[in-house]
Design a protein around this motif. Sequence first.
Motif, PDB file in Angstrom:
ATOM      1  N   ARG A 258       8.710  25.035 -38.468  1.00 18.30           N
ATOM      2  CA  ARG A 258       7.373  24.433 -38.561  1.00 18.30           C
ATOM      3  C   ARG A 258       7.165  23.442 -37.427  1.00 18.30           C
ATOM      4  O   ARG A 258       8.054  22.690 -37.063  1.00 18.30           O
ATOM      5  N   ILE A 259       5.942  23.433 -36.890  1.00 12.45           N
ATOM      6  CA  ILE A 259       5.549  22.435 -35.900  1.00 12.45           C
ATOM      7  C   ILE A 259       4.735  21.351 -36.601  1.00 12.45           C
ATOM      8  O   ILE A 259       3.755  21.646 -37.293  1.00 12.45           O
ATOM      9  N   GLY A 260       5.167  20.120 -36.437  1.00 11.58           N
ATOM     10  CA  GLY A 260       4.439  19.006 -37.034  1.00 11.58           C
ATOM     11  C   GLY A 260       3.395  18.449 -36.087  1.00 11.58           C
ATOM     12  O   GLY A 260       3.223  18.930 -34.958  1.00 11.58           O
ATOM     13  N   ALA A 261       2.670  17.441 -36.547  1.00 12.02           N
ATOM     14  CA  ALA A 261       1.749  16.722 -35.658  1.00 12.02           C
ATOM     15  C   ALA A 261       2.542  16.234 -34.454  1.00 12.02           C
ATOM     16  O   ALA A 261       3.698  15.817 -34.571  1.00 12.02           O
ATOM     17  N   CYS A 262       1.927  16.269 -33.274  1.00 15.74           N
ATOM     18  CA  CYS A 262       2.675  16.038 -32.034  1.00 15.74           C
ATOM     19  C   CYS A 262       2.948  14.571 -31.742  1.00 15.74           C
ATOM     20  O   CYS A 262       3.609  14.250 -30.748  1.00 15.74           O
ATOM     21  N   VAL A 263       2.477  13.654 -32.576  1.00 14.20           N
ATOM     22  CA  VAL A 263       2.742  12.236 -32.367  1.00 14.20           C
ATOM     23  C   VAL A 263       3.031  11.601 -33.722  1.00 14.20           C
ATOM     24  O   VAL A 263       2.446  11.986 -34.746  1.00 14.20           O
ATOM     25  N   ALA A 264       3.961  10.661 -33.726  1.00 10.44           N
ATOM     26  CA  ALA A 264       4.344   9.962 -34.954  1.00 10.44           C
ATOM     27  C   ALA A 264       3.864   8.517 -34.903  1.00 10.44           C
ATOM     28  O   ALA A 264       3.605   7.965 -33.837  1.00 10.44           O
ATOM     29  N   GLY A 265       3.753   7.907 -36.067  1.00 12.15           N
ATOM     30  CA  GLY A 265       3.439   6.483 -36.141  1.00 12.15           C
ATOM     31  C   GLY A 265       2.026   6.140 -35.735  1.00 12.15           C
ATOM     32  O   GLY A 265       1.777   5.031 -35.239  1.00 12.15           O
ATOM     33  N   THR A 266       1.089   7.048 -35.966  1.00 12.26           N
ATOM     34  CA  THR A 266      -0.308   6.777 -35.617  1.00 12.26           C
ATOM     35  C   THR A 266      -0.877   5.702 -36.539  1.00 12.26           C
ATOM     36  O   THR A 266      -0.917   5.875 -37.753  1.00 12.26           O
ATOM     37  N   GLY A 267      -1.301   4.612 -35.947  1.00  9.67           N
ATOM     38  CA  GLY A 267      -1.890   3.531 -36.745  1.00  9.67           C
ATOM     39  C   GLY A 267      -3.385   3.706 -36.939  1.00  9.67           C
ATOM     40  O   GLY A 267      -3.930   3.336 -37.983  1.00  9.67           O
ATOM     41  N   LYS A 268      -4.054   4.270 -35.918  1.00 12.20           N
ATOM     42  CA  LYS A 268      -5.491   4.479 -35.991  1.00 12.20           C
ATOM     43  C   LYS A 268      -5.823   5.890 -35.517  1.00 12.20           C
ATOM     44  O   LYS A 268      -5.321   6.340 -34.489  1.00 12.20           O
ATOM     45  N   PHE A 269      -6.666   6.546 -36.298  1.00  8.90           N
ATOM     46  CA  PHE A 269      -7.171   7.882 -35.951  1.00  8.90           C
ATOM     47  C   PHE A 269      -8.678   7.685 -35.795  1.00  8.90           C
ATOM     48  O   PHE A 269      -9.428   7.651 -36.772  1.00  8.90           O
ATOM     49  N   ILE A 270      -9.108   7.511 -34.549  1.00 10.09           N
ATOM     50  CA  ILE A 270     -10.484   7.123 -34.255  1.00 10.09           C
ATOM     51  C   ILE A 270     -11.257   8.356 -33.786  1.00 10.09           C
ATOM     52  O   ILE A 270     -10.786   9.092 -32.918  1.00 10.09           O
ATOM     53  N   CYS A 271     -12.426   8.561 -34.344  1.00  7.50           N
ATOM     54  CA  CYS A 271     -13.230   9.727 -33.986  1.00  7.50           C
ATOM     55  C   CYS A 271     -14.556   9.296 -33.374  1.00  7.50           C
ATOM     56  O   CYS A 271     -15.096   8.239 -33.713  1.00  7.50           O
ATOM     57  N   ILE A 272     -15.075  10.156 -32.509  1.00 10.79           N
ATOM     58  CA  ILE A 272     -16.349   9.910 -31.840  1.00 10.79           C
ATOM     59  C   ILE A 272     -17.333  10.980 -32.298  1.00 10.79           C
ATOM     60  O   ILE A 272     -17.053  12.177 -32.205  1.00 10.79           O
ATOM     61  N   GLY A 273     -18.487  10.541 -32.793  1.00 10.53           N
ATOM     62  CA  GLY A 273     -19.487  11.468 -33.315  1.00 10.53           C
ATOM     63  C   GLY A 273     -20.558  11.815 -32.289  1.00 10.53           C
ATOM     64  O   GLY A 273     -20.902  10.999 -31.430  1.00 10.53           O
ATOM     65  N   LEU A 274     -21.062  13.040 -32.394  1.00 11.52           N
ATOM     66  CA  LEU A 274     -22.196  13.496 -31.565  1.00 11.52           C
ATOM     67  C   LEU A 274     -21.959  13.224 -30.084  1.00 11.52           C
ATOM     68  O   LEU A 274     -22.835  12.740 -29.374  1.00 11.52           O
ATOM     69  N   ASN A 275     -20.759  13.570 -29.610  1.00 11.65           N
ATOM     70  CA  ASN A 275     -20.397  13.242 -28.232  1.00 11.65           C
ATOM     71  C   ASN A 275     -20.535  14.419 -27.269  1.00 11.65           C
ATOM     72  O   ASN A 275     -20.086  14.338 -26.131  1.00 11.65           O
ATOM     73  N   TYR A 276     -21.146  15.511 -27.724  1.00 13.29           N
ATOM     74  CA  TYR A 276     -21.479  16.624 -26.845  1.00 13.29           C
ATOM     75  C   TYR A 276     -22.986  16.840 -26.936  1.00 13.29           C
ATOM     76  O   TYR A 276     -23.527  16.991 -28.040  1.00 13.29           O
ATOM     77  N   SER A 277     -23.647  16.830 -25.810  1.00 10.36           N
ATOM     78  CA  SER A 277     -25.105  16.926 -25.822  1.00 10.36           C
ATOM     79  C   SER A 277     -25.569  18.208 -26.497  1.00 10.36           C
ATOM     80  O   SER A 277     -26.560  18.209 -27.247  1.00 10.36           O
ATOM     81  N   ASP A 278     -24.851  19.312 -26.279  1.00  9.87           N
ATOM     82  CA  ASP A 278     -25.267  20.586 -26.866  1.00  9.87           C
ATOM     83  C   ASP A 278     -24.975  20.642 -28.368  1.00  9.87           C
ATOM     84  O   ASP A 278     -25.664  21.323 -29.117  1.00  9.87           O
TER      85      ASP A 278
END
Length: 281
Positions: free
Chosen positions: A62-82
């Motif tokens: 199995r391949i796990g998430a590629c980074v460990a110890g993530t403190g913040k998972f920040i997302c950006i909304g509506l960031n593609y004009s199309d």
Amino acid sequence: MKLMRVGAPGAEKPAILAADGTIRDLSAHVADIGGAAISPDGLAKIAAIDPASLPVLSAGERIGACVAGTGKFICIGLNYSDHAAETNATVPSEPIIFMKATSAICGPNDNVLIPRGSEKTDWEVELGVIIGKTAKYVSEDDALDYVAGYCTINDVSERAFQTERQGQWTKGKSCDTFGPIGPWLVTKDEIADPQALPMWLTVNGEKVQDGNSKTMVYGVKHLVSYLSQFMSLHPGDVISTGTPPGVGLGMKPPRFLKPGDVVELGIEGLGTQKQTFIADV
């Protein structure tokens, strides 16, 4: 370099993808792919290791998430004009920021759980940015100095939870397994331009997203600098930078995922993912 984490959930080993396609065990050199290991000095030490000297791990693990110890998972909304256009939304005058719970993080090929009561579970292929050293009040010119590398992310979303229930978007973004990350952390030296990456996503073999990071409204440099004005970014923090058009919400009529659906996605140079969606009972 293509760094990865391999093994059962909670017991992943740090690894590197060698040039010959074998997965090599880094356990003798680093504790995990995260923290100091993905700092500039840490990455330099890994780069100095001859992958041929490392033990080979089974390609079937199995391949796990590629980074460990993530403190913040920040997302950006509506960031593609199309993408904004397909959802009848206005392109924002500043980046829209929301958080995805770190408990949503899973491996790139793990099953994804459709939560109880969901009727509008959706897909979103996104470019992920992984922070390598603490960033606070950084300029755009210096922003990439704080990036360890990039990855593929599926920002799975439950649209009714996200927009039809009271409160913020977070509840529609944070369900368990709604954050497949990987397969690799690709160090930034391998990506000539993060704003020129083709990306795609299929549902049951049908291509529904076929975009490119060049249509991002706010690019990686801007996002890292912008976010650092409001909060410190730490090693292992992940920024999911938005999705191109082709999400289920934007279809006419809208189309959403059901148990048994298979989603595959990828970004040029960053690897592919494949998830089967199942009911969370």
